[in-house]
Design a protein around this motif. Structure first.
Motif, mmCIF file in Angstrom:
data_model
loop_
_atom_site.group_PDB
_atom_site.id
_atom_site.type_symbol
_atom_site.label_atom_id
_atom_site.label_comp_id
_atom_site.label_asym_id
_atom_site.label_seq_id
_atom_site.Cartn_x
_atom_site.Cartn_y
_atom_site.Cartn_z
ATOM 1 N N ASP A 10 0.895 -1.297 -0.073
ATOM 2 C CA ASP A 10 0.244 0.088 -0.071
ATOM 3 C C ASP A 10 0.810 1.481 -0.182
ATOM 4 O O ASP A 10 0.285 2.318 -0.249
ATOM 5 N N LEU A 46 2.939 3.236 -1.975
ATOM 6 C CA LEU A 46 3.353 3.332 -3.282
ATOM 7 C C LEU A 46 3.624 5.034 -3.433
ATOM 8 O O LEU A 46 2.955 5.632 -2.988
ATOM 9 N N TYR A 73 5.762 11.725 -9.759
ATOM 10 C CA TYR A 73 5.348 11.039 -8.770
ATOM 11 C C TYR A 73 6.244 11.324 -7.609
ATOM 12 O O TYR A 73 7.479 11.507 -7.755
ATOM 13 N N VAL A 94 0.319 1.922 -12.136
ATOM 14 C CA VAL A 94 0.291 1.107 -10.886
ATOM 15 C C VAL A 94 1.240 0.057 -11.094
ATOM 16 O O VAL A 94 1.313 -0.695 -11.970
#
Length: 515
Positions: free
Chosen positions: A257, A259, A269, A384
């Motif tokens: 979880d 990330l 990101y 993802v």
């Protein structure tokens, strides 16, 4: 007596037996002059037996013809086209020793030192020859032979395996290296052909297929035109490698979880805890270039098991090798060849490889780079890790997402479409010689126009749920009946016409008519 009703499974079985496509694309064809509308079935064209056995078998037979036609040529083929589907890189490249870094998007190419690795031998560089034909040998009785070769290359060992191809000790089996080698197998294959051409001085031509071994590691079977010293081929294999100059990706930074999150303002990101922007792909490569002690992230090499056989044209051995080259093209990489139900140990072996290839990056644009703290090239929101769309990550491919058939451009000088036309020319010639009137292949042509210059025929897709669309059972049954009638007509025509002429090529002007 009441006849049994045919269900979809029964009709599908009949379609496979008659080599009719079992999952055709239904299209609606409208004649704008007459107003007539009909449903036309277009074969799906799949090359996988699990999807459509009929289309897969048809594609395999076409590849057999392509392989057989180019293996023992006695005259140079002509190439008037540039077929991107047939790789034939005969140009000298700056990264000929496997040190270059190509991002694969047509952008700037990063080139590191071209000095070969210390553990790789130098290869000979003889003068160039401009022929693709192999050497010929004359016998005292006046016969001439022009032999060719069948070569098999394998990958190195990752650990001991059983006869079933599963590891003796799964804990010590190097699954990560096996997955990386599979993901980058096409690169080392390209290096091999480049090195072989330079070491022989010839534009070596080949028809090669990529298949899994029993242990599910990729290996290469290749029909090579001409013969070369076996010692030279072994030397080329030993000296061939591909260095992967990518950022390090052996330690996972983000997982589960936790990330990286997308920052709309920064356009990239960020770390989920600190908010720091992750290094971009270019920044990571710049840091790699600036480090004088940097090592490649991975080096791909072939194994020591090499098989080389000399093959003469027209012999049973040549026919067997053509069949062997194309035998498994309709299978997925993970399919079990010997049995429909793999054992629990083999299933676990497949699971381990599939797990590795799912999470390793397959390309600079792969979403899995986020796991290792690097933004993928051309990053965008919504990435993802573990959900990269490349088929290399699929369980069916196990890292081998590229082409399964590799054909050099001057193997035959023809595209696959032209080979397909040659096969059709054989049928047309047999029917014509038997006096059978052939169908008008220009019917429903996209170039046919009305008197006002507008297209006469309009094609549209039949969507699921269309109430006026014929049923699947009815359409497939009609296609089976038509195929049976065609086959009967063709067999009768062959008996009346006798054996076909020697040259029925549809791509050589006048060949079919001359026959």
């Amino acid at each position: 007596m009441t006849l049994p009703r045919l269900d979809n499974d029964t009709v599908r079985g009949l379609a496979v037996a008659e080599r009719v496509c079992v999952r055709p694309i239904m299209s609606r064809l409208t004649d704008t002059e007459t107003g007539d509308t009909r449903t036309v079935l277009i074969p799906c064209g799949s090359t996988r037996e699990t999807v459509c056995p009929s289309c897969a078998d048809r594609a395999r037979r076409l590849r057999m013809q392509q392989c057989r036609e180019g293996w023992h040529l006695t005259e140079e083929p002509t190439t008037d086209h540039d077929d991107n589907g047939q790789n034939d890189d005969e140009n000298e490249e700056n990264d000929s020793d496997g040190n270059g870094q190509d991002d694969g998007d047509g952008g700037a190419r990063r080139v590191r030192s071209t000095r070969r690795r210390d553990d790789a031998d130098d290869l000979p560089r003889p003068p160039k020859q401009h022929t693709t034909l192999g050497r010929s040998f004359d016998t005292p009785d006046g016969k001439t032979y022009r032999p060719s070769m069948f070569v098999t290359l394998t990958m190195p060992s990752y650990g001991r395996v059983t006869r079933e191809g599963v590891p003796v000790d799964p804990d010590s089996y190097d699954y990560r290296r096996a997955a990386l080698d599979a993901l980058h197998f096409p690169k080392v294959v390209d290096r091999f052909w480049q090195n072989l051409r330079r070491a022989t001085g010839m534009p070596v031509q080949y028809f090669a297929t990529v298949e899994p071994q029993r242990r599910l590691a990729p290996h290469l079977h290749a029909a090579v035109r001409g013969t070369f010293p076996r010692a030279l081929i072994r030397q080329v294999v030993a000296a061939t490698y591909h260095q992967l100059w990518w950022p390090p990706h052996d330690e996972v930074v983000y997982d589960g979880d936790r990330l990286p999150v997308w920052d709309e303002h920064a356009g990239g990101y960020c770390d989920p805890d600190t908010g720091a922007l992750l290094p971009t792909w270019d920044a990571a490569l710049d840091a790699l270039d600036a480090d004088p002690d940097a090592e490649p992230a991975h080096v791909v090499r072939f194994g020591t098991q090499i098989d080389m056989q000399g093959i003469l044209a027209g012999t049973p051995a040549a026919d067997r090798r053509v069949g062997y080259l194309t035998k498994y093209l309709t299978k997925n990489i993970s399919d079990d060849i010997d049995t429909d139900e793999p054992s629990a140990a083999r299933q676990a072996h497949i699971d381990r490889i599939a797990h590795e290839v799912r999470w390793l990056p397959c390309a600079p644009t792969c979403a899995n780079w986020l796991r290792f703290g690097v933004q993928p090239k051309n990053t965008r929101p919504g990435l993802v890790p573990g959900l990269c769309r490349s088929k290399a990550h699929d369980r069916d491919h196990l890292g081998l997402g590229g082409r399964r058939v590799l054909v050099s451009r001057r193997w035959t000088g023809k595209t696959l479409t032209e080979h397909k036309a040659d096969r059709a020319a054989v049928v047309r010639t047999v029917l014509a010689e038997a006096g059978v009137e052939m169908d008008d292949h220009g019917e429903f042509s996209a170039t046919a126009t009305r008197s006002d210059g507008q297209p006469r025929y309009v094609w549209s897709t039949v969507k699921p749920g269309d109430t006026d669309a014929p049923s699947y059972l009815r359409l497939i049954a009609h296609a089976i009946t038509r195929r049976q009638a065609w086959r009967e007509q063709y067999e009768q025509a062959k008996q009346r016409a006798g054996p076909p002429g020697p040259n029925l090529s549809a791509t050589i002007p006048g060949a079919a008519t001359a026959a």
